[in-house]
Design an enzyme around this catalytic site. Structure first.
Site, PDB file in Angstrom:
ATOM      1  N   CYS A  28      -1.085  -1.515   9.845  1.00 48.75           N
ATOM      2  CA  CYS A  28      -2.142  -2.207   9.116  1.00 48.75           C
ATOM      3  C   CYS A  28      -1.609  -2.511   7.725  1.00 48.75           C
ATOM      4  O   CYS A  28      -0.400  -2.644   7.533  1.00 48.75           O
ATOM      5  CB  CYS A  28      -3.414  -1.369   9.076  1.00 48.75           C
ATOM      6  SG  CYS A  28      -3.215   0.215   8.229  1.00 48.75           S
ATOM      7  N   VAL A  29      -2.457  -2.589   6.730  1.00 48.09           N
ATOM      8  CA  VAL A  29      -2.011  -2.929   5.379  1.00 48.09           C
ATOM      9  C   VAL A  29      -1.159  -1.833   4.770  1.00 48.09           C
ATOM     10  O   VAL A  29      -0.202  -2.103   4.043  1.00 48.09           O
ATOM     11  CB  VAL A  29      -3.226  -3.203   4.470  1.00 48.09           C
ATOM     12  CG1 VAL A  29      -2.787  -3.485   3.039  1.00 48.09           C
ATOM     13  CG2 VAL A  29      -4.028  -4.380   5.006  1.00 48.09           C
TER      14      VAL A  29
END
Length: 480
Positions: A28-29
């Protein structure tokens, strides 16, 4: 600074128990999301000493390694190159780890999967709406006047920004319909159509529903008259979450059943129209009215709690939000925020989320100020900056939880800031960046109190962490 990403990936792989223990990987981020055959083989102490690794934990059936924004993509690419694993999405790995989760975790995962893809659109809309609110706030910049009153030429700019800001919220059911259909295995285009149907201009705008029910301004509820014996409320669902979320789930179930039973030769003709007609009727006749009233009950319950006991509400939220981030359950609050904005005109939840993020960043900043360890200093500084702009995982896992008392100091700062905001009735008109720029999304009249809350959430964790450090001897950590 340049990093040896292949070597970092190699060390992470060793800490995970080797190549054979890794089934699937995504990111993810800020984190690597990993499906492991045996989480018991992980060497946590060794893993957490790897360069760029800011922490690791097991939740929701997945083992997660916190790397940080930007760097995680490069580590992931190196990890894939060394293991030969195929590229995977977060949804892929979550589905793989689903059998290791309980019912509550699966529910939270649904909210996460649906709302995370549309979050950028909501944040952009929130920031633009905040800018518009500032332009239209009397006395904010010029005493006794708004910027629009003082400079009439700004009206065109204001209208243009307002159009851009409102788009995501006006057509929110379409965004949720797309994302939810994708999550539930239905056709994304049908999810968009279903969402747009719920905000069709022929329907009574949801913002006027209350007036129509009460008979104010000469308004009354319009109906679809079906053969003279059945009536369906002709009402839209602008800005609402639960109706389209449930309708998209029902639509996906119907569509998948039809695809499994309708011959391939006529699927294109039969499946879409049947799916939309059945789901559309159910959405307007049953799902919409039921979930609308459920949403109203939920928001009224929250509002009542914070009205009757604002100190208790602020304290509980301020203390629990960061631990919920660790478990991933914080994603559920996005739906609550949107429901509050839709029904109440503003949300008091999102401003308190900002308090938690700022508190975590300030605790990490205090570690940067007091530590003598070069690696800890570097990690604390970058993590603090990240947290001040809404991404707290590096600060929490890489710094605060490692030293424990900075995390507790952050919880206290978050709680005190949240109590102040709750007692001051501070609200945001939209969702924005959950950090220092957060004041942009606050309703202008509440900005001064919000800034005071920000100061509390920043100063308390920083001061407390520094003060506690003076009492604790920790090699490489104590101030010289």
């Amino acid at each position: 600074m340049s990093h040896d990403y292949p070597n970092i990936a190699r060390q992470i792989l060793q800490g995970l128990g080797g190549r054979d223990n890794l089934e699937q990987a995504a990111h993810c981020v800020t984190r690597l999301r990993l499906v492991l055959k045996d989480p018991g083989l992980v060497k946590n102490a060794e893993l957490n000493q790897v360069e760029l690794v800011k922490g690791s934990f097991f939740t929701g059936g997945l083992f997660q390694v916190v790397i940080g924004p930007g760097e995680v993509e490069k580590v992931y690419a190196a990890l894939r190159e060394q293991t030969g694993l195929a590229a995977a999405t977060i949804a892929d790995v979550k589905k793989k780890g689903a059998d290791k989760t309980n019912a509550l975790q699966r529910l939270v995962r649904v909210f996460s999967d649906v709302f995370m893809p549309i979050l950028p659109a909501l944040i952009i809309a929130g920031l633009l709406m905040g800018i518009n609110n500032l332009m239209g706030a009397k006395g904010m910049f010029i005493e006794g006047q708004t910027l629009l009153e003082a400079y009439p030429n700004l009206d065109g700019v204001w209208s243009l920004i307002n159009l851009m800001a409102n788009t995501s919220f006006v057509f929110l059911p379409a965004l949720v319909g797309w994302s939810a259909a994708k999550r539930f295995g239905g056709s994304e285009i049908l999810g968009i159509v279903l969402g747009l149907m719920l905000v069709h201009p022929d329907l009574l705008n949801a913002w006027n529903y209350g007036k129509a029910v009460a008979g104010l301004d000469g308004q009354s509820l319009p109906y679809f008259d079906i053969f003279g014996w059945f009536r369906i409320e002709k009402v839209g669902y602008q800005g609402q979450i639960l109706p389209i979320l449930m309708a998209a789930y029902v639509m996906s179930v119907i569509e998948k059943w039809l695809r499994a039973h309708v011959p391939n030769a006529i699927q294109l003709l039969v499946v879409p129209i049947t799916t939309i007609v059945i789901t559309g009727v159910l959405a307007l006749a049953v799902i919409g009215p039921v979930t609308r009233h459920l949403g109203i009950l939920i928001t009224e319950g929250l509002v009542t709690l914070f009205d009757l006991a604002p100190m208790v509400g602020g304290l509980i939220f301020g203390l629990l939000y960061a631990p919920l981030v660790i478990t991933g359950m914080h994603h559920m609050f996005l739906a609550v925020d949107l429901q509050l904005i839709s029904t109440q005109g503003g949300t008091f939840i999102w401003p308190m989320i900002v308090m938690s993020n700022l508190a975590q960043g300030s605790a990490a900043l205090a570690v940067f100020y007091t530590t003598r360890n070069a690696r800890d200093k570097s990690m604390a500084s970058t993590s603090a900056i990240s947290a001040y702009f809404g991404i707290t995982e590096p600060a929490m896992f890489g710094v605060n939880l490692r030293f424990k008392f900075p995390f507790y100091a952050a919880l206290l700062g978050s709680a005190l800031g949240s109590i102040f905001l709750s007692m001051s009735k501070v609200q945001a008109s939209a969702i924005g960046v959950g950090g220092l720029p957060g004041f942009i999304s606050i309703i202008p009249q509440f900005i001064p109190n919000f800034v005071v809350g920000m100061v509390i959430a920043i100063v308390v964790p920083f001061g407390l962490t520094c003060a506690l450090n003076m009492k604790i001897v920790r090699p490489g950590y104590r101030v010289a």
